[in-house]
Structures are given as structure tokens and as C-alpha cells.
Enzyme design. Structure first.
Site, mmCIF file in Angstrom:
data_model
loop_
_atom_site.group_PDB
_atom_site.id
_atom_site.type_symbol
_atom_site.label_atom_id
_atom_site.label_comp_id
_atom_site.label_asym_id
_atom_site.label_seq_id
_atom_site.Cartn_x
_atom_site.Cartn_y
_atom_site.Cartn_z
ATOM 1 N N ASP A 121 0.896 -1.188 0.055
ATOM 2 C CA ASP A 121 0.025 -0.033 -0.069
ATOM 3 C C ASP A 121 0.809 1.305 -0.177
ATOM 4 O O ASP A 121 0.585 2.289 -0.720
ATOM 5 C CB ASP A 121 -0.934 0.093 1.281
ATOM 6 C CG ASP A 121 -2.109 -0.953 1.033
ATOM 7 O OD1 ASP A 121 -2.268 -1.545 0.123
ATOM 8 O OD2 ASP A 121 -2.644 -1.432 2.146
ATOM 9 N N TYR A 122 1.887 1.165 0.779
ATOM 10 C CA TYR A 122 2.909 2.269 0.781
ATOM 11 C C TYR A 122 3.302 2.507 -0.763
ATOM 12 O O TYR A 122 3.718 3.810 -0.930
ATOM 13 C CB TYR A 122 3.876 1.936 1.865
ATOM 14 C CG TYR A 122 5.037 3.136 1.661
ATOM 15 C CD1 TYR A 122 4.970 4.414 2.352
ATOM 16 C CD2 TYR A 122 6.393 2.668 1.222
ATOM 17 C CE1 TYR A 122 6.363 5.350 2.213
ATOM 18 C CE2 TYR A 122 7.758 3.454 1.221
ATOM 19 C CZ TYR A 122 7.344 4.764 1.507
ATOM 20 O OH TYR A 122 8.248 5.741 1.612
ATOM 21 N N LEU A 123 3.913 1.619 -1.144
ATOM 22 C CA LEU A 123 4.547 1.600 -2.411
ATOM 23 C C LEU A 123 3.594 2.180 -3.497
ATOM 24 O O LEU A 123 4.159 2.786 -4.385
ATOM 25 C CB LEU A 123 5.207 0.181 -2.778
ATOM 26 C CG LEU A 123 6.489 -0.197 -1.940
ATOM 27 C CD1 LEU A 123 7.007 -1.504 -2.352
ATOM 28 C CD2 LEU A 123 7.619 0.801 -2.049
#
Length: 209
Positions: A121-123
Site C-alpha cells: 500500500d505504501y509503495l
């Protein structure tokens, strides 16, 4: 002297960026601070500061700004709001202000977040922000480091458009790379990955194709 607006200035990498800019003969740091206590911290340190939140209207922060370093991050709690939309707000405001360059701190793995074993999700948020910057019309440099550590910097890195390996790099060396990318002779409109290495940062940047 060019005025450099630093988003995420109170973070681990951001503080290092501010210190490097303070000691530069080319740049003046302008810290972007979200909280009153952060504003006071920078004032005590004799750093110019503007209060603003990247998740809302941020246009006011761009008065007399020449270039930008985006080193803000949510710490994994508000990924879409901060890491994606916050970055997009900064890019939009930078475009309106016609800044000369936008240097983005991204992350290794942001090119293909769907392939990541963790932090997908961060990436994904970083990927969307990076793509938005590429399409903005601004001159940019996107820097994608490996795992960040608090080890003392060496001033040396390994750099390539795609390194095809995992590894780590000190926050000191990431900050130095981001600041060096501000220089007019640094590569522009390019995305590259960095890890701890044996090549001086300036030399590594000069060899980017």
C-alpha cells in the site's frame, strides 16, 4: 542563493536535509512545518519556516521558492492522504509557482508495487505520486533508496536507474543525494535507485544517463 522548500523537514531525513542546506553556499532552506511546536523548533534553530499542511491548500508556502525537496511521509498511517495526495498537492502548488525543480524522495520498489512482498500500500501511494510528478511538466529528480538506516553517512553510494538488488543506505547519504540533486548540473527528469556503495555521491550523479 536559491530558496528550497522542504516538505517533511521535521522528519528523520528532513532534519538532515535542513542541516545540509543551512551549511550550503548555494541554498537557503525553508522548512514546511505542520505543527506549532515544529515551527518554534525551526525558529530556535534560525531556520526560515512556513506553517502549512500538505494535505490541504499549500499554495501560500511557495512564495519566492526556487526548488522543492519532498521528504514527507505518513509513517504508514495515512498513506493515501499524505504519501500520495499530499505529494500531489505539493506538485500542483509547485507547478503554479513555476519552481525550477522538484526533488522527490521515493522508495525502491515504487516502480512495481504489485511485486513487493510487503508494504504494498505504501509503495502504491509512492508510485502514484511519482507518476503524477513525471506528468506534471516540472523538472524533477526522483530518488528511490533501499532500506534506510541511522548509520553514519559515508558520502558514497551505488546508483543506477534500476539496481536489481536489495540493500540499505544511511539517511545521511540519502539526504546528501537529495540536496546534491538540486544542483543545476544534476540530472533532471530522471528516476534512479540508490544503496550504500563505493562511488562518491557527486560522481554517481554525474554519471546518470
Amino acid at each position: 542563493m536559491e530558496n528550497i522548500l522542504v516538505a517533511g523537514a521535521h522528519g528523520n531525513v528532513g532534519k538532515r536535509i535542513i542541516n545540509l542546506l543551512k551549511n550550503s553556499q548555494y541554498f537557503t532552506p525553508i522548512a514546511l512545518a505542520r505543527k506549532d511546536e515544529y515551527v518554534e523548533d525551526f525558529k530556535k534553530d534560525h531556520v526560515k519556516v512556513v506553517k502549512g499542511d500538505i494535505t490541504s491548500d499549500i499554495d501560500h508556502a511557495f512564495h519566492a521558492i526556487d526548488k522543492v525537496i519532498f521528504a514527507a511521509g505518513s509513517g504508514g498511517e495515512r498513506l493515501t492522504e499524505v504519501d500520495e495526495n499530499g505529494a500531489k498537492n505539493m506538485i500542483k502548488a509547485a507547478s503554479k509557482a513555476q519552481v525550477k525543480k522538484f526533488v522527490m524522495l521515493s522508495s525502491m520498489g515504487a516502480e512495481h508495487p504489485e511485486k513487493a512482498d510487503q508494504l504494498q500500500d505504501y509503495l502504491k501511494a509512492k508510485h502514484k505520486a511519482d507518476e503524477f510528478l513525471k506528468e506534471s511538466g516540472l523538472k524533477y529528480t526522483i530518488v528511490r533508496p533501499g532500506h534506510l538506516t541511522n548509520e553514519k553517512g559515508t558520502g558514497k553510494i551505488k546508483l543506477d536507474l534500476k539496481l536489481n538488488e536489495h540493500g540499505h543506505i544511511s539517511r545521511d547519504d540519502v539526504a546528501q543525494t537529495l540536496v546534491r540533486a538540486l544542483q543545476d548540473d544534476a540530472p533532471k527528469n530522471v528516476t534512479f535507485e540508490i544503496l550504500q556503495g563505493e562511488t562518491l555521491i557527486g560522481k554517481a550523479l554525474s554519471e546518470v544517463q
